[in-house]
Structure formats: C-alpha cells, structure tokens
Scaffold this motif. Structure first.
Motif, PDB file in Angstrom:
ATOM      1  N   ALA A 100     -52.371  40.106   6.478  1.00 46.42           N
ATOM      2  CA  ALA A 100     -50.934  40.176   6.709  1.00 46.42           C
ATOM      3  C   ALA A 100     -50.351  38.797   7.016  1.00 46.42           C
ATOM      4  CB  ALA A 100     -50.637  41.132   7.868  1.00 46.42           C
ATOM      5  N   ALA A 101     -51.186  37.900   7.538  1.00 44.30           N
ATOM      6  CA  ALA A 101     -50.713  36.558   7.905  1.00 44.30           C
ATOM      7  C   ALA A 101     -51.018  35.587   6.773  1.00 44.30           C
ATOM      8  CB  ALA A 101     -51.382  36.117   9.208  1.00 44.30           C
ATOM      9  N   THR A 102     -50.422  35.836   5.630  1.00 43.43           N
ATOM     10  CA  THR A 102     -50.732  35.026   4.448  1.00 43.43           C
ATOM     11  C   THR A 102     -50.238  33.593   4.596  1.00 43.43           C
ATOM     12  OG1 THR A 102     -50.373  34.805   2.070  1.00 43.43           O
ATOM     13  CG2 THR A 102     -48.602  35.827   3.353  1.00 43.43           C
ATOM     14  N   ALA A 103     -51.051  32.663   4.045  1.00 43.21           N
ATOM     15  CA  ALA A 103     -50.667  31.247   4.024  1.00 43.21           C
ATOM     16  C   ALA A 103     -50.514  30.787   2.584  1.00 43.21           C
ATOM     17  CB  ALA A 103     -51.710  30.419   4.763  1.00 43.21           C
ATOM     18  N   ASN A 104     -50.035  31.695   1.743  1.00 40.94           N
ATOM     19  CA  ASN A 104     -49.933  31.404   0.312  1.00 40.94           C
ATOM     20  C   ASN A 104     -49.010  30.221   0.031  1.00 40.94           C
ATOM     21  OD1 ASN A 104     -50.472  32.062  -2.481  1.00 40.94           O
ATOM     22  ND2 ASN A 104     -48.375  32.800  -2.591  1.00 40.94           N
ATOM     23  N   GLY A 105     -47.966  30.084   0.850  1.00 44.20           N
ATOM     24  CA  GLY A 105     -47.025  28.994   0.617  1.00 44.20           C
ATOM     25  C   GLY A 105     -47.677  27.632   0.721  1.00 44.20           C
ATOM     26  N   LEU A 106     -48.553  27.455   1.718  1.00 45.14           N
ATOM     27  CA  LEU A 106     -49.215  26.165   1.890  1.00 45.14           C
ATOM     28  C   LEU A 106     -50.258  25.913   0.814  1.00 45.14           C
ATOM     29  CD1 LEU A 106     -49.621  25.926   5.774  1.00 45.14           C
ATOM     30  CD2 LEU A 106     -48.071  24.654   4.300  1.00 45.14           C
ATOM     31  N   THR A 107     -50.899  26.951   0.308  1.00 42.79           N
ATOM     32  CA  THR A 107     -51.862  26.732  -0.773  1.00 42.79           C
ATOM     33  C   THR A 107     -51.152  26.306  -2.054  1.00 42.79           C
ATOM     34  OG1 THR A 107     -51.813  29.088  -1.407  1.00 42.79           O
ATOM     35  CG2 THR A 107     -53.502  28.400   0.175  1.00 42.79           C
ATOM     36  N   ASN A 108     -49.893  26.704  -2.214  1.00 46.07           N
ATOM     37  CA  ASN A 108     -49.129  26.237  -3.377  1.00 46.07           C
ATOM     38  C   ASN A 108     -48.931  24.728  -3.348  1.00 46.07           C
ATOM     39  OD1 ASN A 108     -48.757  28.781  -4.561  1.00 46.07           O
ATOM     40  ND2 ASN A 108     -46.931  29.195  -3.338  1.00 46.07           N
ATOM     41  N   VAL A 109     -48.827  24.160  -2.138  1.00 48.77           N
ATOM     42  CA  VAL A 109     -48.596  22.723  -2.007  1.00 48.77           C
ATOM     43  C   VAL A 109     -49.799  21.927  -2.495  1.00 48.77           C
ATOM     44  CG1 VAL A 109     -48.031  20.887  -0.345  1.00 48.77           C
ATOM     45  CG2 VAL A 109     -47.048  23.165  -0.078  1.00 48.77           C
ATOM     46  N   MET A 110     -50.978  22.548  -2.537  1.00 49.03           N
ATOM     47  CA  MET A 110     -52.175  21.814  -2.943  1.00 49.03           C
ATOM     48  C   MET A 110     -52.144  21.386  -4.407  1.00 49.03           C
ATOM     49  SD  MET A 110     -55.420  23.359  -0.835  1.00 49.03           S
ATOM     50  CE  MET A 110     -55.213  25.076  -1.272  1.00 49.03           C
ATOM     51  N   VAL A 111     -51.188  21.894  -5.165  1.00 56.34           N
ATOM     52  CA  VAL A 111     -51.023  21.430  -6.542  1.00 56.34           C
ATOM     53  C   VAL A 111     -50.614  19.962  -6.567  1.00 56.34           C
ATOM     54  CG1 VAL A 111     -48.572  21.979  -6.770  1.00 56.34           C
ATOM     55  CG2 VAL A 111     -50.056  22.100  -8.774  1.00 56.34           C
ATOM     56  N   LEU A 112     -50.162  19.442  -5.422  1.00 56.75           N
ATOM     57  CA  LEU A 112     -49.777  18.039  -5.347  1.00 56.75           C
ATOM     58  C   LEU A 112     -50.970  17.084  -5.336  1.00 56.75           C
ATOM     59  CD1 LEU A 112     -46.823  18.164  -2.766  1.00 56.75           C
ATOM     60  CD2 LEU A 112     -46.704  17.972  -5.255  1.00 56.75           C
ATOM     61  N   HIS A 113     -52.173  17.603  -5.203  1.00 58.26           N
ATOM     62  CA  HIS A 113     -53.359  16.728  -5.269  1.00 58.26           C
ATOM     63  C   HIS A 113     -53.442  15.998  -6.609  1.00 58.26           C
ATOM     64  CE1 HIS A 113     -55.624  17.546  -1.507  1.00 58.26           C
ATOM     65  NE2 HIS A 113     -54.903  18.656  -1.513  1.00 58.26           N
ATOM     66  N   PRO A 114     -53.465  16.706  -7.736  1.00 58.48           N
ATOM     67  CA  PRO A 114     -53.495  15.976  -9.017  1.00 58.48           C
ATOM     68  C   PRO A 114     -52.212  15.204  -9.280  1.00 58.48           C
ATOM     69  CG  PRO A 114     -53.244  18.334  -9.397  1.00 58.48           C
ATOM     70  CD  PRO A 114     -53.560  18.165  -7.947  1.00 58.48           C
ATOM     71  N   VAL A 115     -51.075  15.706  -8.762  1.00 54.97           N
ATOM     72  CA  VAL A 115     -49.820  14.968  -8.917  1.00 54.97           C
ATOM     73  C   VAL A 115     -49.917  13.619  -8.214  1.00 54.97           C
ATOM     74  CG1 VAL A 115     -47.362  14.959  -8.358  1.00 54.97           C
ATOM     75  CG2 VAL A 115     -48.440  17.061  -9.178  1.00 54.97           C
TER      76      VAL A 115
END
Length: 237
Positions: A100-115
C-alpha cells in the motif's frame, strides 16, 4: 596558459569518468544481476533466504517460494513493496502494508541515470572544444548535468533508505545491502561537481588572461605606432 589548459583537460577526464560510472549504474539489475542499487534479504541467511535485487529498470528474485526465480523485464518505474510482498508468504500482514505504501514515483526518477550519462558525455565533448564560447558552453552544460545528477542521486538514496527502514521494521531478521550502482552514481555526481568547478575556474581565468593579452597588445600599438614628431628648424643641429 599551458597549466590552465592542463587543468581544463583534467575536468574533461572527470566528465568522461562520470559518464562511465552512470553507465554502470544504468545497466544494473535486471540487465546485470550482480550490479544493483540495493539487495533485500528476507531472512537472516544470505545464501538461503529469499532475496530481491533492485536495479535501475527492474529487479531479480532468488530463493523465493512460489515465485519464479529470475529477473523482470526492463521497465521504467516499478512498485518495490508490491514485489517484496509477493516474494514471501502473503499471510504476513506487515508485508501487505508495504504494497500500500508504493514508492513507484521515485523509481520513475531512476530513468535519469542513462540521461545523466548522456549529458555527462555531451559535456565532455563540449569541454574539448577550443575558444571562449566553447568554454562557457561546456561550463553551462556541466552545471546542468550536475543538477540532474544531484536530483537522481538524492532520489535514489531517499527511496532505498526508506525501503531499508521498512524492511527492518517488518522483521528483525530482514536486512539490506547497498549495491555498487548506488555508489557509482554517487561517485559520478561528485566527479561532475568537481568538473564543473574546474571548468568554471578555467573559463574565468581564460577570460581574464585574454583581456590581459588584449591590453598588452593595445599598449604596444600605442607606444610603437605613434609617428615621431618633426623637429623645427631651430631644433635641428
């Protein structure tokens, strides 16, 4: 100028090294299982207990009951706590709360690694260009790259520090281990910051040196370019 140029190229090398470090963090699990942001062990034994290795674009599961061992497909963003709840017995109410305590929003930010890796490489190429305009452009590109790197590293550590706390609170035998991808991203961000400082200093010093040389040239033209005054007849010998 030779020393200044050498220091500038040191900044270029740091940008190239940062590019490599962010590429390493980008190919973490599920691309390369041994490279991870964090590994969660759901039990006291690291060899036998279920474990989940989280990376930039997915995860890998080992020793899980009722769940196929292996790695997920690469994706942008995933629900860490839902994954952990599925790895162990679903009757554990505390693990159900994780979902219920999802952290999906922060995992989306990890796309900035290759960026960030791409931006660091662009900054590296710009730092090799000559001229005052090229130096200013490289400095601005490095500053922007550092801001993006800072955002992604802060989000990484905030996310997985929260995961670590939740895992430990749920069961005393659970434990976590930071992965090499987290440290390579942190090291890459530090190198980009140092590179920005170097490009900023060399850019300012280069402008000052150019102004000084221009002043010397103007002064020399003023001294030697003025025609000699003609003497009057009474001044001649």
């Amino acid at each position: 100028m030779g020393l200044l140029r050498g220091i500038h190229y040191l900044g270029s090398f740091l940008l190239l090294a940062a590019t490599v470090l962010f590429v390493i963090s980008s190919i973490s699990a599920p691309v390369v299982n041994r490279i991870s942001m964090m590994t969660v062990y759901l039990g006291g034994n690291a060899d036998r207990s279920p474990s989940v290795t989280f990376g930039t674009f997915g995860w890998c599961v080992q020793n899980a009951n009722g769940v196929t061992n292996g790695c997920s497909r690469s994706m942008v963003g995933y629900n860490i706590f839902d994954i952990l709840a599925n790895v162990v017995d679903g009757n554990d109410d505390r693990l159900e709360e994780w979902a219920a305590a999802t952290a999906n929003g922060l995992t989306n930010v990890m796309v900035l690694h290759p960026v960030t890796a791409g931006l660091a490489f662009i900054s590296f190429v710009l730092s090799l260009t000559s001229g005052m305009f090229g130096g200013i452009l490289a400095m601005l590109a490095t500053l922007f790259t550092f801001i993006v790197a800072l955002v992604v590293v802060v989000c990484d550590f905030v996310l997985f520090a929260y995961v670590r706390d939740q895992v430990r609170d749920a069961e005393s035998n659970n434990w976590t281990m930071w992965g090499s991808a987290s440290w390579t991203a942190l090291a890459g961000m530090i190198l980009i910051f140092i590179a920005f400082i170097i490009t900023f200093i060399t850019c300012c010093a280069g402008r000052r040196e150019k102004k000084r040389q221009s002043a010397v040239v103007k002064e020399s033209h003023h001294d030697y370019g003025t025609p000699a005054r003609r003497r009057r007849f009474w001044q001649r010998r």
